[in-house]
Motif scaffolding. Structure first.
Motif, PDB file in Angstrom:
ATOM      1  N   VAL A 100       0.861  -1.174   0.000  1.00 59.23           N
ATOM      2  CA  VAL A 100       0.000   0.000   0.000  1.00 59.23           C
ATOM      3  C   VAL A 100       0.899   1.226   0.000  1.00 59.23           C
ATOM      4  O   VAL A 100       1.778   1.360   0.876  1.00 59.23           O
ATOM      5  CB  VAL A 100      -0.936   0.013   1.227  1.00 59.23           C
ATOM      6  CG1 VAL A 100      -1.704   1.323   1.316  1.00 59.23           C
ATOM      7  CG2 VAL A 100      -1.904  -1.172   1.158  1.00 59.23           C
ATOM      8  N   VAL A 101       0.698   2.112  -0.970  1.00 55.26           N
ATOM      9  CA  VAL A 101       1.610   3.236  -1.197  1.00 55.26           C
ATOM     10  C   VAL A 101       0.890   4.550  -0.911  1.00 55.26           C
ATOM     11  O   VAL A 101      -0.236   4.767  -1.364  1.00 55.26           O
ATOM     12  CB  VAL A 101       2.136   3.235  -2.649  1.00 55.26           C
ATOM     13  CG1 VAL A 101       3.151   4.362  -2.847  1.00 55.26           C
ATOM     14  CG2 VAL A 101       2.753   1.883  -2.992  1.00 55.26           C
ATOM     15  N   ILE A 102       1.544   5.430  -0.148  1.00 52.99           N
ATOM     16  CA  ILE A 102       1.016   6.757   0.155  1.00 52.99           C
ATOM     17  C   ILE A 102       1.772   7.781  -0.688  1.00 52.99           C
ATOM     18  O   ILE A 102       3.013   7.810  -0.694  1.00 52.99           O
ATOM     19  CB  ILE A 102       1.185   7.099   1.653  1.00 52.99           C
ATOM     20  CG1 ILE A 102       0.619   5.970   2.529  1.00 52.99           C
ATOM     21  CG2 ILE A 102       0.517   8.434   1.977  1.00 52.99           C
ATOM     22  CD1 ILE A 102      -0.862   5.740   2.366  1.00 52.99           C
ATOM     23  N   TRP A 103       1.015   8.638  -1.399  1.00 53.72           N
ATOM     24  CA  TRP A 103       1.605   9.681  -2.245  1.00 53.72           C
ATOM     25  C   TRP A 103       1.181  11.053  -1.729  1.00 53.72           C
ATOM     26  O   TRP A 103       0.098  11.209  -1.165  1.00 53.72           O
ATOM     27  CB  TRP A 103       1.131   9.534  -3.689  1.00 53.72           C
ATOM     28  CG  TRP A 103       1.358   8.179  -4.287  1.00 53.72           C
ATOM     29  CD1 TRP A 103       0.548   7.083  -4.207  1.00 53.72           C
ATOM     30  CD2 TRP A 103       2.479   7.777  -5.078  1.00 53.72           C
ATOM     31  NE1 TRP A 103       1.077   6.022  -4.891  1.00 53.72           N
ATOM     32  CE2 TRP A 103       2.273   6.414  -5.442  1.00 53.72           C
ATOM     33  CE3 TRP A 103       3.632   8.422  -5.519  1.00 53.72           C
ATOM     34  CZ2 TRP A 103       3.181   5.705  -6.220  1.00 53.72           C
ATOM     35  CZ3 TRP A 103       4.540   7.715  -6.300  1.00 53.72           C
ATOM     36  CH2 TRP A 103       4.311   6.374  -6.641  1.00 53.72           C
ATOM     37  N   ASP A 104       2.012  12.046  -1.969  1.00 51.81           N
ATOM     38  CA  ASP A 104       1.676  13.438  -1.665  1.00 51.81           C
ATOM     39  C   ASP A 104       1.828  14.247  -2.951  1.00 51.81           C
ATOM     40  O   ASP A 104       2.947  14.582  -3.363  1.00 51.81           O
ATOM     41  CB  ASP A 104       2.592  13.987  -0.573  1.00 51.81           C
ATOM     42  CG  ASP A 104       2.213  15.404  -0.150  1.00 51.81           C
ATOM     43  OD1 ASP A 104       1.352  16.017  -0.822  1.00 51.81           O
ATOM     44  OD2 ASP A 104       2.778  15.904   0.838  1.00 51.81           O
ATOM     45  N   ILE A 105       0.702  14.574  -3.591  1.00 52.77           N
ATOM     46  CA  ILE A 105       0.760  15.267  -4.879  1.00 52.77           C
ATOM     47  C   ILE A 105       1.182  16.722  -4.726  1.00 52.77           C
ATOM     48  O   ILE A 105       1.490  17.390  -5.724  1.00 52.77           O
ATOM     49  CB  ILE A 105      -0.596  15.184  -5.608  1.00 52.77           C
ATOM     50  CG1 ILE A 105      -1.697  15.846  -4.778  1.00 52.77           C
ATOM     51  CG2 ILE A 105      -0.944  13.731  -5.917  1.00 52.77           C
ATOM     52  CD1 ILE A 105      -3.017  15.960  -5.537  1.00 52.77           C
ATOM     53  N   ASN A 106       1.198  17.229  -3.498  1.00 50.02           N
ATOM     54  CA  ASN A 106       1.607  18.616  -3.265  1.00 50.02           C
ATOM     55  C   ASN A 106       3.114  18.775  -3.080  1.00 50.02           C
ATOM     56  O   ASN A 106       3.605  19.902  -2.961  1.00 50.02           O
ATOM     57  CB  ASN A 106       0.893  19.173  -2.025  1.00 50.02           C
ATOM     58  CG  ASN A 106      -0.604  19.290  -2.234  1.00 50.02           C
ATOM     59  OD1 ASN A 106      -1.056  19.763  -3.268  1.00 50.02           O
ATOM     60  ND2 ASN A 106      -1.378  18.856  -1.250  1.00 50.02           N
ATOM     61  N   LYS A 107       3.832  17.678  -3.060  1.00 47.41           N
ATOM     62  CA  LYS A 107       5.286  17.755  -2.941  1.00 47.41           C
ATOM     63  C   LYS A 107       5.884  18.490  -4.140  1.00 47.41           C
ATOM     64  O   LYS A 107       5.462  18.283  -5.281  1.00 47.41           O
ATOM     65  CB  LYS A 107       5.886  16.346  -2.856  1.00 47.41           C
ATOM     66  CG  LYS A 107       5.935  15.763  -1.464  1.00 47.41           C
ATOM     67  CD  LYS A 107       6.740  14.472  -1.467  1.00 47.41           C
ATOM     68  CE  LYS A 107       6.955  13.936  -0.061  1.00 47.41           C
ATOM     69  NZ  LYS A 107       7.781  12.714  -0.084  1.00 47.41           N
ATOM     70  N   THR A 108       6.864  19.335  -3.871  1.00 53.47           N
ATOM     71  CA  THR A 108       7.504  20.082  -4.956  1.00 53.47           C
ATOM     72  C   THR A 108       8.596  19.272  -5.640  1.00 53.47           C
ATOM     73  O   THR A 108       9.052  19.627  -6.727  1.00 53.47           O
ATOM     74  CB  THR A 108       8.111  21.380  -4.406  1.00 53.47           C
ATOM     75  OG1 THR A 108       9.013  21.067  -3.334  1.00 53.47           O
ATOM     76  CG2 THR A 108       7.017  22.307  -3.875  1.00 53.47           C
ATOM     77  N   THR A 109       9.006  18.188  -5.011  1.00 53.24           N
ATOM     78  CA  THR A 109      10.033  17.331  -5.612  1.00 53.24           C
ATOM     79  C   THR A 109       9.436  16.474  -6.721  1.00 53.24           C
ATOM     80  O   THR A 109       8.220  16.314  -6.827  1.00 53.24           O
ATOM     81  CB  THR A 109      10.660  16.420  -4.545  1.00 53.24           C
ATOM     82  OG1 THR A 109       9.620  15.660  -3.919  1.00 53.24           O
ATOM     83  CG2 THR A 109      11.380  17.245  -3.493  1.00 53.24           C
ATOM     84  N   LYS A 110      10.299  15.927  -7.553  1.00 53.67           N
ATOM     85  CA  LYS A 110       9.840  15.099  -8.664  1.00 53.67           C
ATOM     86  C   LYS A 110       9.106  13.864  -8.164  1.00 53.67           C
ATOM     87  O   LYS A 110       8.078  13.467  -8.717  1.00 53.67           O
ATOM     88  CB  LYS A 110      11.034  14.699  -9.537  1.00 53.67           C
ATOM     89  CG  LYS A 110      10.639  13.922 -10.770  1.00 53.67           C
ATOM     90  CD  LYS A 110      11.850  13.636 -11.650  1.00 53.67           C
ATOM     91  CE  LYS A 110      11.443  12.857 -12.899  1.00 53.67           C
ATOM     92  NZ  LYS A 110      12.627  12.566 -13.766  1.00 53.67           N
TER      93      LYS A 110
END
Length: 204
Positions: free
Chosen positions: A5-15
């Protein structure tokens, strides 16, 4: 086939938007995820391995594990109670769980002949849950008492992949087919023999 199960943060400024991975928490593919409606740190997964796992994404830990009777096709937290969730299984059964009690489900519902693909809590009425399955039916249950009671039955033309309640219309449900039909249908549960509306915008 990924069992993580993977958690993503679309607001991250990194690639890379990756935040955290709960690695191989299941032994087979994960079919569904459901966030708690009142606590955004609580996440529930349902898998082909018949397990449901509750995560705390803030603490990056497993809170509880639940075992169903068969592969889990759908899970959904109740929007009304902070502790309840519903699950739909490959066996055709649905269950109501109290997340504080991982040993046994609160209620067992023999809902469908063949797999149950979808379950959904009513958006206004806390005692109603719908289920939908390969047997081309959508069913609405009252889950308030000691035993779940079937209230409404809709017979569709093909197997149902997803069923959802229509917001602000307490007697309307929406469905889409699992295989043959490209139409999104709206049903009035009080008049189950004909679709209330259809949308045929998809080509496949």
């Amino acid at each position: 086939t990924n069992s993580s199960v993977v958690i993503w943060d679309i607001n991250k400024t990194t690639k890379s938007k990756l935040t955290y991975v709960f690695e191989q928490v299941h032994s087979r593919a994960v079919n569904k995820l459901s966030y708690h409606p009142k606590d955004s740190n609580i996440l529930l997964s349902g898998s082909q391995d018949a397990h449901m796992i509750c995560f705390d994404t803030r603490q990056r830990s497993v809170v509880n594990k639940y075992v169903g009777p068969d592969s889990v096709r759908d899970v959904q937290y109740s929007p009304h109670s902070e502790h309840y969730f519903a699950a739909a299984y490959e066996s055709g059964d649905c269950q109501i769980w109290d997340r504080r009690h991982p040993d046994n489900a609160m209620k067992q519902i023999h809902a469908h002949i063949g797999p149950a693909y979808s379950c959904a809590w009513h958006l206004e009425l806390d005692n109603r849950v719908l289920s939908a399955g390969r047997d081309k039916t959508i069913k609405v249950f009252d889950v308030q008492g000691t035993r779940a009671k079937e209230l409404y039955l809709i017979n569709a033309m093909s197997s149902i992949a997803r069923g959802k309640w229509r917001p602000q219309h307490k007697n309307h449900v929406t469905s889409c087919s699992h295989l043959l039909d490209n139409v999104v249908a709206v049903w009035d549960i009080r008049r189950p023999f004909i679709q209330y509306a259809t949308f045929g915008e998809h080509s496949d």
